[in-house]
Design an enzyme around this catalytic site. Structure first.
Site, short mmCIF file in Angstrom:
data_model
loop_
_atom_site.label_atom_id
_atom_site.label_comp_id
_atom_site.label_asym_id
_atom_site.label_seq_id
_atom_site.Cartn_x
_atom_site.Cartn_y
_atom_site.Cartn_z
N LEU A 138 40.48 39.83 35.79
CA LEU A 138 40.14 41.25 35.89
C LEU A 138 38.94 41.49 36.80
O LEU A 138 38.85 42.51 37.47
CB LEU A 138 39.89 41.84 34.50
CG LEU A 138 41.15 42.12 33.66
CD1 LEU A 138 40.78 42.67 32.30
CD2 LEU A 138 42.08 43.09 34.40
N CYS A 139 38.01 40.50 36.82
CA CYS A 139 36.83 40.71 37.66
C CYS A 139 37.20 40.73 39.15
O CYS A 139 36.60 41.45 39.94
CB CYS A 139 35.74 39.68 37.37
SG CYS A 139 36.24 38.01 37.69
N THR A 140 38.22 39.94 39.51
CA THR A 140 38.69 39.97 40.90
C THR A 140 39.23 41.36 41.22
O THR A 140 38.92 41.95 42.26
CB THR A 140 39.79 38.92 41.13
OG1 THR A 140 39.23 37.63 40.95
CG2 THR A 140 40.37 39.02 42.53
#
Lengths: 377, 421
Positions: A138-140
């Site tokens: 999700l951080c990507t």
């Protein structure tokens, strides 16, 4: 449970583009084949595979898998393996073997395999054949998007919920898809990322697997032939895994995989030793805690009889009284026996349904000595 | 009626619109519509082949009902070709479906010219002497021929095409589920469709040119041979020298873990070469040492980019080079083109020129890069550097094609010189 999609008819000739889009696949396929061939009886079941109980599957001689996911294969494999019983020497009892024929395709590639539980590796024995599923962190998506797919997944998984609080995204709704596409384009422009198209958006969001009628025909023919060989006994079957690759030229390879001796699914079953006083409720709790099982919300059956069912409510109510009974009594005071437990397992945060076969032995009954095995429950 | 784009979505994802249009332009003739032949056509009709012509002189009998899905009870006594054709037409109205009620054996004897109108002929269940005759006819007419026979649990498929041929024969011996693949590969085919399909190959190896970076990529401060050639670095315009501006020794941990592995590898290669007289790691020990060097530069254990660099380090060691398949095509006598060479061979000749000149031993760059751990900015810029090189290579190829066509005295204006190899 699937309904016919507009892209299905060109790979499945039983479906008509004009008449059948939106109808249940099972019902249309059954109808078309019966119209064509007199004397053939096909009963369609328009439901989820998990909706059928074990008895339903046990009534068949063979199960043919036309499934589209690892999870679904895992589930049916566990069902078929749950019928398998072993004799005192740990050899599979032939009458309890439920063979499976499995096939799958992607573009120019495909596979067909024969699973004879207890004899050849089951689906779970060779689960390592599947590469880990690609999921974007999700951080990507939120911070360092790089590809068009990242932008699409951002719109689909993050932005949708931010904007449409509480409304679930429906991949079959063209308006929803258009919204995700538009948002993905905006995000891609913001970051200077090329390549977001409507077609890619559909591909990423719906995880569309490319398909060609010919590869499907080759794999389905191989599956049909193996099924014919198993039921008629006319010839030796595929042993036990065929891969077909038509990308460059044609390459077909048959690999003889071996069983995992410690397989939890097709092995003789996890041995659980219990005191004769152990109640069903305590047993269910134990199954949840057991390091090899970790099945929560377990329903328990013994020789086809429901000892406790979590659902539907009617069955739950009927079997609730058993929870305080001792399992020993519920199993009619046998020294040992096989029970089936259906429940939910969670792996890497993902919940899946699972069926497990457990060998229950009662301590101190009928000459069965206290085996006191290490690692038992 | 659904749009073709939607209807064919699942296969368009494989062969693209060019592949689909090639399919829609082709016409196929089937000889004998027994189960093997009918099933073959079924798969082509679903995919949207241009036209089919079914040739069979027999009538539908009771025995056909049990093995051929394309005929049913109502077709008993009727022409088999007609019934199969009608069934197939119902599957896809975009296909032109025709039938001829005639025995293929007779057609082979009396009307050899009949076969020249097709792109491809599929001949099923023929006897040997007719197969030989048909093969001769098709070769003369430059029509591709596929023979298919099934016998119980065994069968064979054989492809035959004119002169520069490839005859792959594979026998799928179902009885014992063993597969024998004979490939009488004298040469390879020049089917035009093989040259226009925008193939979407499985990328086992991304072409990153890490072994032999071009100047703009070198400007990341990395060069195999010319690490001292500062002037080269300065000659590169600012836009392209992004990688050079990346400091891989940056102390900010967030920045450090977002350096693309391509940049890490290029810089570390430079460093290695500086300390090893310009050479790259070549022995097993050196390769291991290089990997260890990579690992030693990690500043924390969760740096995915460094793990990716270590996994991809083999790309530094080996040149991309020319694959053996391509080598065979390049060395074929057809690559010495003449005025009647096909477009495909013109492109091969152009490719040869490219490899000797601009390519310095390499084919044109594909330009796509795999996803990798990186900040958005670095990744997008890196992508641009690869894209720019790919576009420059296409331009160079186009120039070669035009020159060759000019030499051959052919019109270059209508040529699509976009090469896809």
């Amino acid at each position: 449970m699937d309904r016919i999609d507009v892209t299905n008819p060109i790979v499945n000739f039983l479906f008509s583009l004009l008449e059948d889009v939106g109808k249940p696949k099972a019902e249309v396929a059954a109808k078309r084949v019966m119209e064509r061939l007199s004397g053939v009886n096909i009963v369609p079941h328009f439901c989820r595979i998990e909706d059928k109980d074990l008895d339903f599957y046990n009534d068949f001689n063979i199960i043919v898998l036309g499934l589209d996911s690892v999870e679904a294969r895992s589930y049916i494999n566990a069902v078929a393996c749950s019928f398998l019983e072993y004799d005192a020497n740990d050899n599979p009892k032939e009458e309890t073997i439920k063979p499976m024929v499995d096939g799958g395709t992607e573009g120019f590639k495909g596979h067909a395999r024969v699973i004879i539980p207890g004899v050849t590796p089951c689906f779970e024995c060779t689960i390592w054949l599947f590469p880990p599923q690609v999921k974007f962190p999700l951080c990507t998506l939120a911070e360092t998007p790089r590809t068009a797919a990242h932008c699409i997944e951002y719109a689909h998984l993050i932005k949708w919920d931010e904007v449409h609080s509480g409304k679930t995204f429906d991949p079959d709704n063209p308006e929803h898809m258009q919204w995700v596409y538009t948002e993905a384009v905006k995000r891609a422009e913001l970051f200077g990322i090329p390549g977001v198209t409507y077609s890619l958006t559909q591909g990423v969001v719906k995880n569309i697997i490319p398909a060609i009628a010919s590869t499907n025909a080759i794999i389905s023919a191989a599956c049909a032939l193996e099924t014919l060989k198993i039921v008629s006994g006319c010839s030796k079957t595929l042993s036990n895994y065929m891969t077909y690759n038509g990308v460059e030229g044609v390459h077909i390879k048959v690999t003889e995989f071996v069983r995992d001796k410690d397989c939890l699914v097709c092995g003789p079953g996890v041995l659980i030793e219990l005191d004769t006083s152990c109640t069903l409720q305590k047993f269910i709790d134990m199954v949840k805690e057991h390091p090899k099982l970790q099945l929560s919300k377990a329903s328990v059956t013994y020789q086809g009889k429901n000892l406790y069912m979590q659902a539907p409510p009617v069955l739950e109510e009927m079997t609730r009284a058993n929870l305080t009974e001792s399992l020993f009594d519920l199993m009619r005071r046998v020294p040992s026996g096989t029970v089936h437990v259906t429940g939910t397992t969670s792996e890497n945060g993902k919940k899946t349904s699972g069926v497990r076969k457990l060998r229950v032995a009662f301590k101190g009954v009928d000459g069965i000595a206290d085996m006191d095995t290490a690692g038992g429950a | 009626m659904a749009e073709p784009k939607v209807k064919y979505d699942r296969q368009l994802r494989i062969w693209g619109e060019q592949g689909q249009s090639a399919l829609e332009k082709s016409s196929v003739c089937l000889l004998n519509c027994g189960p093997t032949g009918s099933e073959t056509l079924k798969n082509l009709v679903l995919g949207g082949i241009g036209s089919i012509t079914v040739v069979d002189g027999s009538k539908v009998e009771l025995g056909d009902l049990g093995n051929n899905f394309m005929v049913d009870e109502s077709s008993l006594g009727e022409s088999k070709a007609k019934c199969v054709c009608a069934f197939l037409q119902e599957l896809n109205d975009a296909v032109k479906a025709k039938f001829i009620e005639e025995y293929p054996d007779k057609l082979i004897e009396t009307s050899p010219s009949f076969f020249s109108q097709f792109t491809l002929v599929i001949a099923t269940q023929l006897v040997e002497d007719k197969m030989i005759k048909l093969d001769r006819i098709c070769r003369e007419a430059d029509v591709i021929l596929i023979f298919a026979r099934s016998y119980g649990l065994t069968g064979l498929v054989r492809i035959s095409a004119k002169v520069k041929l490839r005859i792959p024969v594979f026998v799928y011996q179902l009885m014992h589920l063993t597969v024998v693949l004979y490939a009488e590969l004298n040469s390879y085919c020049d089917y035009p469709e093989h040259t226009v399909i925008e193939s979407k190959p499985d990328h086992f190896l991304d072409d990153l040119r890490l072994n032999n970076p071009w100047p703009e990529l070198k400007s990341s401060g990395i060069s195999k041979f010319e690490i001292d050639d500062i002037s080269l670095l300065h000659s590169v315009n600012a836009e392209n020298s992004f990688a050079e501006s990346i400091d891989i020794n940056v102390s900010d941990p967030v920045a450090h873990k977002h350096i693309p592995y391509v940049v890490i590898l290029l810089k570390m290669t430079t460093e290695w070469a500086q300390n090893h007289g310009g050479a790259l790691p070549s022995t097993r020990e050196e390769k291991k040492e290089f990997k260890d060097l990579l690992k030693s530069r990690m500043i924390s254990l969760d740096e995915e980019n460094y793990k990716e660099a270590a996994d991809a380090s083999f790309k530094v060691f080996a040149p991309q080079g020319i694959s053996s398949n391509l080598e065979r095509i390049l060395n074929d006598s057809c690559a010495d083109i003449s005025s009647n060479s096909s477009d495909f061979w013109v492109m091969v000749a152009a490719l040869k020129e490219f490899i000797t000149h601009e390519g310095a031993g390499e084919v044109p760059l594909d330009g796509s890069i795999p996803d990798m751990t990186s900040s958005t900015e670095h990744y997008v810029n890196l992508q641009k550097v690869y894209q720019a090189k790919a576009e420059a290579d296409v331009c160079a190829m186009e120039k070669h094609v035009r020159n060759i066509l000019k030499k051959l005295g052919r019109d270059a204006s209508g040529q699509n010189s976009k090469s896809k190899l």
